[in-house]
Scaffold this active site. Sequence first.
Site, PDB file in Angstrom:
ATOM      1  N   HIS A   1      44.372 -14.281  12.570  1.00 39.50           N
ATOM      2  CA  HIS A   1      45.043 -13.063  13.306  1.00 39.50           C
ATOM      3  C   HIS A   1      45.782 -12.318  12.359  1.00 39.50           C
ATOM      4  CE1 HIS A   1      47.512 -11.202  16.626  1.00 39.50           C
ATOM      5  NE2 HIS A   1      48.561 -11.447  15.434  1.00 39.50           N
TER       6      HIS A   1
ATOM      7  N   SER B   1      14.977   3.292  25.511  1.00 39.82           N
ATOM      8  CA  SER B   1      16.216   3.099  25.290  1.00 39.82           C
ATOM      9  C   SER B   1      16.600   1.602  24.615  1.00 39.82           C
ATOM     10  CB  SER B   1      17.342   3.048  26.485  1.00 39.82           C
ATOM     11  OG  SER B   1      16.807   1.908  27.270  1.00 39.82           O
TER      12      SER B   1
ATOM     13  N   CYS C   1      11.517  -1.671   6.768  1.00 37.43           N
ATOM     14  CA  CYS C   1      12.977  -1.772   6.951  1.00 37.43           C
ATOM     15  C   CYS C   1      13.666  -1.122   5.903  1.00 37.43           C
ATOM     16  CB  CYS C   1      13.151  -3.446   6.991  1.00 37.43           C
ATOM     17  SG  CYS C   1      14.814  -4.016   6.878  1.00 37.43           S
TER      18      CYS C   1
ATOM     19  N   ARG D   1       0.810  -1.257  -0.146  1.00 34.22           N
ATOM     20  CA  ARG D   1      -0.028   0.104   0.072  1.00 34.22           C
ATOM     21  C   ARG D   1       0.808   1.299   0.161  1.00 34.22           C
ATOM     22  NH1 ARG D   1      -2.425   0.462   6.313  1.00 34.22           N
ATOM     23  NH2 ARG D   1      -0.518   0.701   7.263  1.00 34.22           N
TER      24      ARG D   1
END
Length: 479
Positions: A458, A195, A42, A35
């Site tokens: 790493h 919050s 979103c 619509r």
Amino acid sequence: MSNQYDVIIIGSGPGGYIAAIRASQLGLKTAIIEREHMGGICLNWGCIPTKALLRSAEIYENMRHSADYGLKSEKIEADITQIVKRSRAVTAQMASGVAYLMKKNKIDVIWGEAAITARGEVTVSESKKPIEQPQNPVPKGVLPQGKYSAKNIIIATGARPRILPGIEPDGDKIWTYFEAMKPKSIPKSILVMGSGAIGIEFASFYRALGVKVTIIELMENILPIEDEEISKLAQKRFEKNSMKIFTKTKLVKVEKQKNSITAHIELANGQKEKITAEKLISAVGVICNTENLGLEKLGVQLEKGAIKINEYCQTNIEGIYAIGDVAGSPMLAHKAEHEAIIAVEKIAGKNPHPLDRRKIPGCTYCHPQIGSVGLTERAAKERGYKIKVGRFPFIGNGKAVALGEPDGLVKTIFDAKTGELLGAHMIGAEVTELIQGFVIAMNLETTEEELMHTIFPHPTLSETMKESVLDAYGKALNM
């Protein structure tokens, strides 16, 4: 063209359009009704445009602190008009992408207001919602309004901001996320009521632009659905960044002045105070869009304002399904998408796995970011688990320090008896991208031993995840 379909979907948000695509993939004749705008809240007013705003704020803040990285910059300014323009352009691009996917998958699009007027029958009338032009116009080639029939109907109508009496948004001084997303100028001060993820994300956005931000929260902690330890760390960081935060605080009333509002608040100890700010953002949750769909006439059951569904997204009325926000919490786009797949595959006679709500991740795109999945420490204890808890701070991670983002924590919670990962909670740089690692681990029923045997690259932020697991069993290496 026949008006009869295998599946009609009402709403084209993340749940609706994904349901349409999956139904088409499975060979079902499919139509989708919208619509207002393709992609729903979103793509147009939620997940996507807010991330565009937050990205602009993040870059702006990094530029202001460029000296920390050995760089020089001068006269850094935030142009709110261009920031909003970029956000809306991102939205338009994504919404047009949804329209393209409908065409690609041969899904009929019907534009207007939908009501289920009888079992298997949907009547589409003229939309009462204004269309945002020209960024997201009505797509070309949509079908006319009228009556359509389908063996199965999926309701994916989403939700809208909750409005509290006496604090109704006026588009000027009192905002919902709609107004907060496209300000005409940057206010000097903002009061954020609530919050949760929406409130905290807008608080972070405006704070980064130099706005004086005050947050009031009725519950004991900000971000009340998060693990308490993570919530407290978040509050500490926000306050360090000059936000003023009131918890266990009630907003009694709001008075409007010519260029500001004054909020009367009541603290936990009964003390009353006044807060004056240019704008107030109301972020006190959302209400499901269940009105005017014909649900009462059909006898579709509701529960706490949401459509009640079973594990396969079926309502109590045969042939009617509900997914996404309109089907209740957690109100997250990725939950809606997953429910869409479950509903459609059930319709198609497949054997989908029911949704495991404990394994739905949550992400908040504040600074620092927050990501979580599974049980909090308190919830695990309340359910009777004997637990092992691991923690690893970002300050012990080389990549985090190199990024200039040493504030953060990864917390993992295990069943002491079986080694099952019960929950993971993270605060820090890019944790919204990292949390999926723990989601996959939980979905595969991974134990602590298997996580310990996994080699993490790493230098990466992901090493904090393994270290947190190691810490739960007294084996942390870099702390």
